[in-house]
Scaffold this active site. Structure first.
Site, PDB file in Angstrom:
ATOM      1  N   CYS A  12      -0.559   4.181   2.260  1.00 33.18           N
ATOM      2  CA  CYS A  12      -0.220   3.961   3.625  1.00 33.18           C
ATOM      3  C   CYS A  12       1.397   4.361   3.850  1.00 33.18           C
ATOM      4  CB  CYS A  12      -0.468   2.548   4.058  1.00 33.18           C
ATOM      5  SG  CYS A  12      -2.121   1.745   3.459  1.00 33.18           S
ATOM      6  N   ASP A  13       2.119   3.635   3.085  1.00 36.96           N
ATOM      7  CA  ASP A  13       3.468   3.835   3.656  1.00 36.96           C
ATOM      8  C   ASP A  13       4.378   4.397   2.629  1.00 36.96           C
ATOM      9  OD1 ASP A  13       2.783   1.548   5.297  1.00 36.96           O
ATOM     10  OD2 ASP A  13       3.064   0.293   4.006  1.00 36.96           O
ATOM     11  N   CYS A  35       0.847  -1.078  -0.141  1.00 35.41           N
ATOM     12  CA  CYS A  35      -0.066   0.013  -0.038  1.00 35.41           C
ATOM     13  C   CYS A  35       0.912   1.280   0.017  1.00 35.41           C
ATOM     14  CB  CYS A  35      -1.109   0.031   1.171  1.00 35.41           C
ATOM     15  SG  CYS A  35      -1.970   1.395   1.364  1.00 35.41           S
TER      16      CYS A  35
END
Ligand code: NAP
Length: 320
Positions: free
Chosen positions: A146-147, A143
């Protein structure tokens, strides 16, 4: 199997899944005043909720963050009074024939229903190579939204050549100083426009005809071993992170044996979303189909609901 009478059920429809397909079905069901329950997974997150930008959903020319789009779906469903529970469905079984009544277990309770719409979506596929599981959360990610921010001014690998890989590679250029797309062929699968953007982006380079053999590191990822599938040559590449986008697997485990599936577990339906089981319909990414998009998931959800509505009317002996 016991005999039941048609009044022995809690819901006309139980929708399993809280992504675009499930909510689209839910909006149509609530507007049609069908007694409906939407079981939205507690432990799973819809893929759309972690998509940075959706810019091809009709009617939103400026594009929208996936999470925000999902909130709009939910707001619309609540407006029409859709009943929603945040629990993972754990089992489905048939409890009577003639009439067919199904039972869905979720959150320690059971819900009897005349029909079910499976809209459980899919999850990212892993590569199953050494280092992948070991470094997940320590440099291996599925992701970028997200990261990605953890990789400011760092170097990352993106594995895959589809829409997701290229879109996420482009997103990662907002943070990383270098993004290497590792693809097993010499041409991308991604849409032309995404390809054009990626080829024009100076931070993105490509390792063509290559697969990852291992993700390496000590505490965190420090690189990967690549193999050229044409020449057999192996090499090492430095990277602080490896983002893997090589397709998806469906969340359909609990429906095995109930409905026909393809060899990967995607549910086989006809064009009206009917599965092989009476009263069970499937919509969205969990379905065996060519094109998995928010718009096609939403379309599937509406179609599944319409088929379920016809099925229920027939079961109740009502004219539609
Ligand atoms: P996908 O289209 O199935 O692409 C998967 C990619 O991973 C392919 O390039 C494939 O290579 C590669 N791959 C698969 N297994 C591999 C392995 N074991 N090792 C190395 N590479 C491997 O998956 P996706 O990109 O996640 O897209 C899924 C669906 O969502 C598609 O329909 C896509 O159009 C849609 N989508 C749309 C958008 C959008 O904004 N419009 C964004 C994301 C996704 P090959 O090419 O050689 O098969």
């Amino acid at each position: 199997m016991s005999k039941a009478v048609l009044s022995e059920y809690d819901y006309d429809i139980v929708i399993i899944g809280g992504g675009p397909a499930g909510y689209s079905a839910g909006i149509y069901a609530a507007r049609a005043a069908l007694k409906t329950l939407l079981v939205e997974g507690a432990a799973t997150v819809s893929q759309i909720s972690i998509t940075d930008m959706v810019e091809n959903y009709p009617g939103i020319p400026e594009g929208i963050n996936g999470f925000d789009l999902m909130q709009l779906f939910k707001k619309q469903a609540r407006k029409f009074g859709l009943e929603i529970i945040a629990q993972d469905a754990t089992a489905v079984k048939k409890i009577s024939d003639a009439p067919t009544i199904w039972e869905v277990s979720a959150g320690g309770r059971v819900y009897k229903t005349l029909s079910i719409i499976i809209a459980t979506g899919a999850m990212w596929r892993s590569l199953d190579i050494p280092g992948e599981a070991e470094f997940t959360g320590r440099g291996v990610s599925y992701c970028a939204t997200c990261d990605g921010p953890f990789y400011r001014d760092r170097e990352v690998i993106v594995v895959g050549g589809g829409d997701t890989a290229i879109q996420e590679a482009l997103f990662l250029t907002h943070f990383a100083k270098k993004v290497t797309v590792v693809h097993r062929r010499d041409r991308l699968r991604a849409a032309g426009l995404l390809q054009k953007r990626a080829f024009a982006e100076s931070k993105i380079s490509f390792a063509w005809d290559c697969v990852l053999e291992e993700i390496t590191g000590s505490e965190f990822v420090t690189g990967a071993k690549l193999k050229n599938v044409r020449t057999g040559e192996t090499s090492e590449i430095y990277a602080d992170g490896a983002f893997i986008f090589v397709g998806r697997l469906p969340y359909t485990e609990i429906f095995k044996g109930l409905v026909e599936m393809d060899k990967t577990g995607f549910i086989v339906t006809d064009e009206n979303m009917r599965t092989s089981a009476p009263g069970i319909f499937a919509a969205g990414d969990c379905r065996d189909k060519l094109f998995r998009q928010v718009v096609t998931a939403a379309g599937d959800g509406a179609n599944a609901l319409y088929s379920a509505e016809l099925y229920i009317a027939d079961l109740k002996g009502q004219a539609y």
